[in-house]
Design a protein around this motif. Structure first.
Motif, PDB file in Angstrom:
ATOM      1  N   PHE A   1       0.848  -1.196   0.000  1.00 16.01           N
ATOM      2  CA  PHE A   1       0.000   0.000   0.000  1.00 16.01           C
ATOM      3  C   PHE A   1       0.882   1.243   0.000  1.00 16.01           C
ATOM      4  N   PHE A   2       0.270   2.390  -0.270  1.00 17.52           N
ATOM      5  CA  PHE A   2       0.963   3.664  -0.126  1.00 17.52           C
ATOM      6  C   PHE A   2       0.921   4.075   1.340  1.00 17.52           C
ATOM      7  N   ALA A   3       2.075   4.424   1.879  1.00  8.75           N
ATOM      8  CA  ALA A   3       2.184   4.736   3.300  1.00  8.75           C
ATOM      9  C   ALA A   3       2.224   6.242   3.532  1.00  8.75           C
ATOM     10  N   THR A   4       1.737   6.656   4.695  1.00  9.77           N
ATOM     11  CA  THR A   4       1.873   8.050   5.110  1.00  9.77           C
ATOM     12  C   THR A   4       3.319   8.326   5.490  1.00  9.77           C
ATOM     13  N   ASP A   5       3.660   9.594   5.583  1.00 13.02           N
ATOM     14  CA  ASP A   5       5.038   9.959   5.925  1.00 13.02           C
ATOM     15  C   ASP A   5       5.386   9.601   7.364  1.00 13.02           C
ATOM     16  N   ASP A   6       4.395   9.611   8.247  1.00 16.85           N
ATOM     17  CA  ASP A   6       4.596   9.214   9.638  1.00 16.85           C
ATOM     18  C   ASP A   6       3.915   7.871   9.837  1.00 16.85           C
ATOM     19  N   ASP A   7       4.719   6.822  10.033  1.00 12.49           N
ATOM     20  CA  ASP A   7       4.172   5.470  10.127  1.00 12.49           C
ATOM     21  C   ASP A   7       3.154   5.325  11.245  1.00 12.49           C
TER      22      ASP A   7
ATOM     23  N   PRO B   1      -1.203   4.751   7.374  1.00 15.10           N
ATOM     24  CA  PRO B   1      -0.092   4.563   8.312  1.00 15.10           C
ATOM     25  C   PRO B   1       0.222   3.075   8.461  1.00 15.10           C
ATOM     26  N   ILE B   2       1.492   2.737   8.447  1.00 10.39           N
ATOM     27  CA  ILE B   2       1.875   1.330   8.553  1.00 10.39           C
ATOM     28  C   ILE B   2       1.345   0.719   9.848  1.00 10.39           C
TER      29      ILE B   2
ATOM     30  N   ARG C   1       7.248  -6.175   8.650  1.00 13.49           N
ATOM     31  CA  ARG C   1       6.741  -5.017   7.928  1.00 13.49           C
ATOM     32  C   ARG C   1       7.908  -4.311   7.262  1.00 13.49           C
ATOM     33  N   MET C   2       7.617  -3.537   6.225  1.00 14.36           N
ATOM     34  CA  MET C   2       8.672  -2.823   5.510  1.00 14.36           C
ATOM     35  C   MET C   2       8.156  -1.484   5.038  1.00 14.36           C
ATOM     36  N   ARG C   3       8.993  -0.485   5.091  1.00 14.71           N
ATOM     37  CA  ARG C   3       8.710   0.800   4.480  1.00 14.71           C
ATOM     38  C   ARG C   3       9.749   1.021   3.392  1.00 14.71           C
TER      39      ARG C   3
ATOM     40  N   GLY D   1       4.316   0.981   1.965  1.00 16.53           N
ATOM     41  CA  GLY D   1       4.293   0.100   3.123  1.00 16.53           C
ATOM     42  C   GLY D   1       3.984  -1.324   2.715  1.00 16.53           C
ATOM     43  N   ARG D   2       4.522  -2.272   3.469  1.00 15.93           N
ATOM     44  CA  ARG D   2       4.252  -3.686   3.243  1.00 15.93           C
ATOM     45  C   ARG D   2       4.079  -4.379   4.588  1.00 15.93           C
ATOM     46  N   LEU D   3       3.175  -5.320   4.636  1.00 16.63           N
ATOM     47  CA  LEU D   3       2.981  -6.145   5.835  1.00 16.63           C
ATOM     48  C   LEU D   3       2.879  -7.605   5.418  1.00 16.63           C
ATOM     49  N   LEU D   4       3.685  -8.438   6.050  1.00 20.32           N
ATOM     50  CA  LEU D   4       3.608  -9.884   5.894  1.00 20.32           C
ATOM     51  C   LEU D   4       3.117 -10.460   7.218  1.00 20.32           C
ATOM     52  N   ALA D   5       2.031 -11.220   7.178  1.00 18.43           N
ATOM     53  CA  ALA D   5       1.423 -11.739   8.395  1.00 18.43           C
ATOM     54  C   ALA D   5       0.930 -13.167   8.163  1.00 18.43           C
TER      55      ALA D   5
END
Length: 217
Positions: free
Chosen positions: A150-156, A175-176, A193-195, A207-211
Motif C-alpha cells: 500500500f501507499f504509506a503516510t510519511d509518519d508510520d 499509516p503502517i 513489515r517494511m517501508r 508500506g508492506r505487511l507480511l502476516a
C-alpha cells in the motif's frame, strides 16, 4: 456480493483505463528489487506451509499472479474490473481469473494458503478496511499467509488516513501501524513489515505487511 458506490466508481474507473494500465503496470513488482524479494519470500512461506493456493486480490492485468505461479505456488487472480479480468485471461490463459469484490469474496472459508493484496486496499474507504481484513482471515486456512502492499503516510505511527488523487480513482495513504493493527484485530500474527522510500518517478512512501493466520490448537 456487497456493492457500494465507491466500489462501483473504482470498477468503472479501472475499466476505462484497463489497456493503458496493463501496458504500464503489467507486473507491478518487476521494477523494484525489494518488492520482488518480498513477493518471493511470501511465495516461500506459502510453499512451506502447504495449506492451499494463493489468491491475488485486485490482480489487475494478472502479471503478479503469473509471477506467483512462476515461483511455484498455485495462484489465481480476482479483480472487480471486468476489463482487467478479460485482459488477464487473454495474457495468461493457463491461469484462473475471476471477477469479484474483496468485500465479499466468493471463496470458501479456510481454503487458501495465501492472500496477496498488492495495492488493492488503497481505494477502500477507511471505515470498510476492517471488513477487508476479516475477509482475508475468513478465506485463509490456519497457517496461511497474507501480504499487503500500500501507499504509506510519511509518519508510520500517525493515526490519520490521507486521501489523495490516484489519477484512476480516489485512494488513501495508510499509516503502517494502522495496517498492522487492522491485521491484528482480524486475528493475524505479524511476521514483518517494511517501508520503502519513493523511487524515481514515485510520489509516496510504500508500506508492506507480511502476516500469518495462526494455526488453531
Amino acid at each position: 456480493m456487497i456493492e457500494s458506490s465507491p466500489l462501483d466508481t473504482t470498477r468503472a474507473a479501472y475499466d476505462s483505463v484497463a489497456n493503458l494500465y496493463a501496458e504500464l503496470f503489467r507486473d507491478s513488482v518487476e521494477g523494484h528489487s525489494l518488492d520482488r524479494a518480498l513477493v518471493t519470500a511470501f511465495a516461500e512461506y506459502v510453499r512451506a506451509a502447504d495449506v492451499g493456493p494463493v489468491a491475488d486480490l485486485g490482480c489487475g492485468p494478472g502479471g503478479v499472479t503469473a509471477r506467483l505461479a512462476s515461483l511455484g505456488v498455485t495462484a489465481f487472480g480476482v479483480d472487480a474490473s471486468p476489463a482487467m479480468i478479460e485482459l488477464a485471461r487473454q495474457e495468461y490463459p493457463h491461469l484462473r481469473f475471476d471477477e469479484g469484490s474483496m468485500l465479499a469474496l466468493d471463496i470458501a472459508d479456510g481454503t487458501l494458503g495465501g492472500v496477496l493484496a498488492w495495492y488493492s486496499i488503497i481505494h477502500t474507504p477507511p471505515q470498510d478496511l476492517p471488513v477487508l481484513f476479516e475477509e482475508f482471515a475468513r478465506v485463509l486456512a490456519p497457517g496461511g499467509h497474507l501480504l499487503v502492499g500500500f501507499f504509506a503516510t510519511d509518519d508510520d505511527a500517525q493515526p490519520s488516513v490521507e486521501p489523495f488523487d490516484h489519477k484512476v480513482s480516489l485512494a488513501y495513504r495508510l499509516p503502517i501501524d494502522h495496517v498492522v493493527d487492522l491485521a491484528a484485530e482480524a486475528g493475524f500474527t505479524e511476521i514483518g513489515r517494511m517501508r520503502r522510500e519513493p523511487g524515481e518517478g514515485e510520489r509516496f512512501r510504500h508500506g508492506r505487511l507480511l502476516a500469518r493466520k495462526p494455526v488453531e490448537p
